[in-house]
Design a protein around this motif. Structure first.
Motif, PDB file in Angstrom:
ATOM      1  N   MET A   1      28.984  22.921 -24.720  1.00 39.04           N
ATOM      2  CA  MET A   1      29.515  23.714 -23.621  1.00 39.04           C
ATOM      3  C   MET A   1      31.041  23.696 -23.523  1.00 39.04           C
ATOM      4  SD  MET A   1      28.874  25.877 -21.259  1.00 39.04           S
ATOM      5  CE  MET A   1      27.126  25.822 -20.818  1.00 39.04           C
ATOM      6  N   PRO A   2      31.737  22.555 -23.702  1.00 40.97           N
ATOM      7  CA  PRO A   2      33.200  22.615 -23.634  1.00 40.97           C
ATOM      8  C   PRO A   2      33.807  23.613 -24.614  1.00 40.97           C
ATOM      9  CG  PRO A   2      32.485  20.351 -23.462  1.00 40.97           C
ATOM     10  CD  PRO A   2      31.256  21.161 -23.808  1.00 40.97           C
TER      11      PRO A   2
ATOM     12  N   GLY B   1      28.147  23.961  -9.151  1.00 36.02           N
ATOM     13  CA  GLY B   1      28.170  22.510  -9.249  1.00 36.02           C
ATOM     14  C   GLY B   1      29.586  22.021  -9.488  1.00 36.02           C
ATOM     15  N   ALA B   2      29.936  20.876  -8.913  1.00 26.73           N
ATOM     16  CA  ALA B   2      31.323  20.423  -8.909  1.00 26.73           C
ATOM     17  C   ALA B   2      31.871  20.148 -10.300  1.00 26.73           C
ATOM     18  CB  ALA B   2      31.446  19.170  -8.041  1.00 26.73           C
ATOM     19  N   SER B   3      31.077  19.536 -11.176  1.00 25.82           N
ATOM     20  CA  SER B   3      31.587  19.229 -12.510  1.00 25.82           C
ATOM     21  C   SER B   3      31.880  20.495 -13.294  1.00 25.82           C
ATOM     22  CB  SER B   3      30.582  18.346 -13.273  1.00 25.82           C
ATOM     23  OG  SER B   3      30.542  17.054 -12.721  1.00 25.82           O
ATOM     24  N   PHE B   4      31.021  21.496 -13.156  1.00 26.04           N
ATOM     25  CA  PHE B   4      31.255  22.770 -13.839  1.00 26.04           C
ATOM     26  C   PHE B   4      32.527  23.419 -13.311  1.00 26.04           C
ATOM     27  CE2 PHE B   4      28.196  24.865 -16.720  1.00 26.04           C
ATOM     28  CZ  PHE B   4      29.034  25.843 -17.214  1.00 26.04           C
ATOM     29  N   LEU B   5      32.746  23.375 -12.014  1.00 22.21           N
ATOM     30  CA  LEU B   5      33.955  23.965 -11.446  1.00 22.21           C
ATOM     31  C   LEU B   5      35.195  23.224 -11.937  1.00 22.21           C
ATOM     32  CD1 LEU B   5      32.966  24.839  -7.764  1.00 22.21           C
ATOM     33  CD2 LEU B   5      32.617  26.137  -9.871  1.00 22.21           C
ATOM     34  N   ALA B   6      35.098  21.921 -12.118  1.00 22.08           N
ATOM     35  CA  ALA B   6      36.222  21.160 -12.658  1.00 22.08           C
ATOM     36  C   ALA B   6      36.563  21.630 -14.062  1.00 22.08           C
ATOM     37  CB  ALA B   6      35.886  19.667 -12.670  1.00 22.08           C
ATOM     38  N   GLU B   7      35.544  21.904 -14.854  1.00 19.00           N
ATOM     39  CA  GLU B   7      35.767  22.366 -16.226  1.00 19.00           C
ATOM     40  C   GLU B   7      36.414  23.739 -16.260  1.00 19.00           C
ATOM     41  OE1 GLU B   7      31.997  20.002 -18.276  1.00 19.00           O
ATOM     42  OE2 GLU B   7      31.768  22.090 -17.687  1.00 19.00           O
TER      43      GLU B   7
ATOM     44  N   ALA C   1      38.805  20.902 -26.296  1.00 19.44           N
ATOM     45  CA  ALA C   1      37.766  21.727 -26.935  1.00 19.44           C
ATOM     46  C   ALA C   1      38.394  22.884 -27.703  1.00 19.44           C
ATOM     47  CB  ALA C   1      36.794  22.249 -25.885  1.00 19.44           C
ATOM     48  N   SER C   2      37.792  23.232 -28.826  1.00 21.14           N
ATOM     49  CA  SER C   2      38.299  24.288 -29.705  1.00 21.14           C
ATOM     50  C   SER C   2      37.621  25.624 -29.409  1.00 21.14           C
ATOM     51  CB  SER C   2      38.041  23.918 -31.173  1.00 21.14           C
ATOM     52  OG  SER C   2      38.172  25.043 -32.018  1.00 21.14           O
ATOM     53  N   PRO C   3      38.400  26.653 -29.005  1.00 23.18           N
ATOM     54  CA  PRO C   3      37.784  27.970 -28.799  1.00 23.18           C
ATOM     55  C   PRO C   3      37.237  28.564 -30.097  1.00 23.18           C
ATOM     56  CG  PRO C   3      40.180  28.091 -28.562  1.00 23.18           C
ATOM     57  CD  PRO C   3      39.821  26.645 -28.638  1.00 23.18           C
ATOM     58  N   GLN C   4      37.891  28.270 -31.217  1.00 21.99           N
ATOM     59  CA  GLN C   4      37.403  28.794 -32.498  1.00 21.99           C
ATOM     60  C   GLN C   4      36.002  28.268 -32.808  1.00 21.99           C
ATOM     61  OE1 GLN C   4      40.598  27.498 -32.118  1.00 21.99           O
ATOM     62  NE2 GLN C   4      41.447  29.586 -31.984  1.00 21.99           N
ATOM     63  N   ARG C   5      35.780  27.002 -32.509  1.00 24.08           N
ATOM     64  CA  ARG C   5      34.434  26.446 -32.713  1.00 24.08           C
ATOM     65  C   ARG C   5      33.434  27.066 -31.747  1.00 24.08           C
ATOM     66  NH1 ARG C   5      35.323  19.904 -33.654  1.00 24.08           N
ATOM     67  NH2 ARG C   5      36.489  20.078 -35.626  1.00 24.08           N
ATOM     68  N   GLY C   6      33.909  27.391 -30.548  1.00 24.91           N
ATOM     69  CA  GLY C   6      33.036  28.073 -29.592  1.00 24.91           C
ATOM     70  C   GLY C   6      32.604  29.429 -30.104  1.00 24.91           C
ATOM     71  N   TYR C   7      33.559  30.225 -30.569  1.00 22.56           N
ATOM     72  CA  TYR C   7      33.227  31.535 -31.134  1.00 22.56           C
ATOM     73  C   TYR C   7      32.259  31.396 -32.313  1.00 22.56           C
ATOM     74  CZ  TYR C   7      36.947  34.023 -28.564  1.00 22.56           C
ATOM     75  OH  TYR C   7      37.740  34.595 -27.596  1.00 22.56           O
ATOM     76  N   ALA C   8      32.577  30.454 -33.204  1.00 24.23           N
ATOM     77  CA  ALA C   8      31.753  30.279 -34.406  1.00 24.23           C
ATOM     78  C   ALA C   8      30.331  29.880 -34.057  1.00 24.23           C
ATOM     79  CB  ALA C   8      32.390  29.233 -35.320  1.00 24.23           C
TER      80      ALA C   8
END
Length: 371
Positions: free
Chosen positions: A257-258, A272-278, A172-179
């Motif tokens: 979300m990623p 939740g387990a999947s969120f903690l994995a992420e 996942a791209s943090p830049q896309r997250g910020y944008a």
């Protein structure tokens, strides 16, 4: 390889199965998939969106007290086994994987009766009812938390794989997250989210803490309310603050979300387990508020695993208020050394190659089955 996937009810059961499919697609061109889910579950909506072939059976879970509904559940289970056998005979999979939820019961059981190799994956620190039942029939049980292998004492083979969802967030791209949030690159982001549907208690604490955040704020706060709570939460925040300041971002849901997690400095969430994995795959410090409304209180058990390693602070819902949440967040966000230590602890717990480990085990099972 030909793989049947099954898992349902919540995203926490569905997304790990999807992550395994994506990993196998990347490793082996021409892999074929069939996802067998429940007619009523979230998987009936999410799986087709992932462009995976989907078929359904009708299944419900057991009630924890004597009820005529449990008789109907047994009948649905038996009918589901017959339907699953027909689907499996038609598709001819090399192996079947179940990732939790009631629908896995008839699917994985049917596969075991037909002599098809099977793997079940347990996301939580405390196993669910379906996986406890299936562990007697599955060829391999995979667990998400190291040290929880002993929860399946009668199983043929138990391995620690982590949660395949961890692999998904690594690209996942943090830049896309910020944008996507309209936040400048490199900003400190505090993400507050109560799960895919939101959580009333967390929303109320968010409202209560908003004024205090404004007085000492040096970060962007992203509040994800859940679609059902969005309008009421937004109105309450405007009433409390007079307006929505530029550092406060209110959203009903996050579809990417990623990417948003990739730009997050601190997360407040359920456990939740999947969120903690992420979040452990990305090394994100967390304030965890386990849901008290889950079977066997498994979210608190999940959260305590992170807390014990110094990766998270746990606030029980009975102790949750705007003041307690603000205190927990500010202690972490204003102490760079503490945050760095929690981030490193979180990263140590992350199992970033989880999907590949699960796929390797599926290959082993498929080869043994053909032998």
């Amino acid at each position: 390889m030909r793989i049947v996937l099954s898992g349902g009810g919540t995203g926490g059961h569905i997304y790990p199965a999807v992550a395994v499919a994506r990993q196998l697609e990347a490793e082996a061109e021409g892999s074929a998939f069939l996802y067998i889910g429940g007619k009523r579950g979230l998987e009936s909506k999410l799986v087709p969106q992932e462009n995976l072939p989907f078929k359904s059976i009708d299944i419900t879970g057991f009630r924890r007290k004597l009820s005529m509904d449990n008789v109907k559940t047994v009948l649905r289970f038996l009918k589901g086994v017959r339907a699953s056998k027909a689907m499996l005979k038609e598709f001819k999979p090399d192996v079947v994987i179940g990732t939790g939820g009631y629908v896995c019961g008839p699917v994985v059981y049917a596969a075991s009766r037909l002599g098809i190799p099977t793997l079940i994956h347990e996301q939580n620190a405390i196993p669910g009812l379906t996986n406890r039942f299936l562990s007697r029939y599955a060829d391999t049980v995979a667990v998400s938390f190291e040290g929880t292998e002993s929860a399946f004492p009668g199983s043929k083979r138990v391995i620690y794989t982590g949660n395949p969802r961890a692999t998904t967030v690594m690209t996942a791209s943090p830049q896309r997250g910020y944008a996507s949030l309209g936040i400048p690159d490199g900003s400190t982001v505090v993400l507050v989210v109560g799960g895919s549907g939101g959580a009333r208690a967390i929303n109320q604490a968010m409202i209560e803490m908003a004024a205090a955040v404004g007085r000492d704020n040096k970060a962007h706060y992203v509040y994800v309310t859940g679609e059902a709570y969005y309008e009421d939460t937004r109105k309450a925040l405007v009433a409390k603050l007079g307006h929505l300041p530029s550092w406060l971002h209110i959203l009903p849901y996050i579809h990417n979300m990623p990417e948003v997690l990739a730009c997050t400095s601190l997360i407040v969430n359920r456990a939740g387990a999947s969120f903690l994995a992420e979040i452990t795959a990305l090394g994100i410090p967390s304030v965890l508020i386990p849901s008290p409304n889950v079977t066997n209180n498994h979210q608190e058990a999940n959260a305590r695993q992170l807390e014990a390693e110094g990766a998270a602070v746990v606030v029980l819902e009975k102790d949750l208020s705007g003041q307690s949440l603000h205190a927990a967040v500010q202690r972490i966000i204003t102490d760079e050394a503490l945050r760095a230590g929690m981030s490193e602890a979180s990263r140590r717990l992350g199992k970033r190659d989880s999907a590949a480990i699960v796929v390797d085990e599926l290959r082993r099972l498929a080869a043994a089955g053909k032998g």
